[in-house]
Design a protein around this motif. Structure first.
Motif, PDB file in Angstrom:
ATOM      1  N   SER A  54       1.164  -1.224   0.168  1.00  0.00           N
ATOM      2  CA  SER A  54      -0.032  -0.418  -0.143  1.00  0.00           C
ATOM      3  C   SER A  54       1.135   1.107   0.352  1.00  0.00           C
ATOM      4  O   SER A  54       0.845   2.223  -0.484  1.00  0.00           O
ATOM      5  CB  SER A  54      -1.153  -0.204   1.667  1.00  0.00           C
ATOM      6  N   HIS A  66       0.669   4.187  -3.031  1.00  0.00           N
ATOM      7  CA  HIS A  66       0.988   5.642  -2.567  1.00  0.00           C
ATOM      8  C   HIS A  66       2.537   6.977  -3.267  1.00  0.00           C
ATOM      9  O   HIS A  66       2.489   7.813  -3.472  1.00  0.00           O
ATOM     10  CB  HIS A  66       0.965   6.334  -1.215  1.00  0.00           C
ATOM     11  N   SER A  96      -7.004   6.471  -1.968  1.00  0.00           N
ATOM     12  CA  SER A  96      -7.083   6.170  -3.024  1.00  0.00           C
ATOM     13  C   SER A  96      -8.026   6.519  -3.943  1.00  0.00           C
ATOM     14  O   SER A  96      -8.503   6.121  -5.392  1.00  0.00           O
ATOM     15  CB  SER A  96      -7.068   4.586  -2.584  1.00  0.00           C
TER      16      SER A  96
END
Length: 242
Positions: free
Chosen positions: A67, A71, A158
């Protein structure tokens, strides 16, 4: 004449001893390097100390390495290396698809690691990209959760949108307003449920449980709300109220 600037490196590794030993080598090589144990600490430190290369472990507390890599890929010139003990093809592909430039398997030879860092920095330097300092404001906004008072929604980094009820919005508003600090469960329950309601704490627990379940289903990721046992709650990720 071009002045050589050594790459700036950040390491995200939750094993403290491994983090400290890994940091020693970049320092000996003359690089600027710092390390943290989780994603939340990394995001906060990055806004103060920009870097050129980020080394990420996958199995981190809270937000995992995949994750974080997703980003970070919004910063074009940033080199991303995943360093993990997981060596399956599935994990390697997941890391590269998440945005990593390299995927190295622990234990990593430190000479090999430095060689990878130098190779990526040379390639990134050849690209025409804005300096990292110029992208940090956009990066900070991209990393933030956004609470909208106009639409009663919470938007994840997101871009997924979670619709909120009035009580859900007020709960998030209280937590986000104090930027990571813990708010007493009693104070939240008094405000949202009402002081005269006898079982207000239990109702607050139900409200939060339902909100977390709804977030998992709608956003496909958990809400960054930490429960401080016997005390209260805190919103632990960067967030803004719009």
């Amino acid at each position: 004449m071009t002045v050589y600037t050594p790459p700036r490196i950040a390491i995200i590794e939750d094993d403290y001893d491994l983090l400290q030993s890994t940091l020693e080598y970049p320092h000996i090589a003359g690089y600027i390097a710092w390390g943290v144990g989780n994603g939340d600490a990394f995001y906060k430190q990055l806004l103060i100390n920009p870097v050129d290369v980020v080394m990420i472990d996958i199995g981190l507390p809270g937000e995992d390495g995949f994750s974080i890599a997703r980003h970070l890929r919004s910063i074009p010139h940033l080199a991303i290396i995943i360093v993990s003990a997981r060596d399956t093809l599935e994990d390697r592909l997941a890391g590269l698809n998440a945005g990593a430039d390299r995927y190295l398997v622990k234990p990593v030879n430190l000479d090999e690691l430095i060689a990878n860092i130098n190779a990526m920095v040379r390639r990134k330097d050849a690209d025409v990209d804005p300096p990292i300092e110029a992208t940090l404001i956009q990066f900070e906004d991209a990393l933030c959760w956004r609470l909208s008072g106009q639409h009663w929604t919470l938007t994840s980094p997101s871009g997924a949108v979670l619709p909120l009820t009035a009580r859900e919005y007020r709960l998030l508003q209280m937590l986000i307003a104090v930027q990571g600090q813990t708010i007493s469960k009693f104070d939240i329950a008094d405000d949202i449920i009402g002081r005269r309601i006898i079982n207000r704490n239990e109702r607050l627990d139900v409200l939060l449980a339902r909100l977390r379940k709804k977030a998992n289903a709608t956003l496909n990721e958990p809400l960054p709300i930490k429960t401080a046992h016997m005390h209260g709650y805190a919103f632990t990720a960067p967030a803004i109220i719009q």
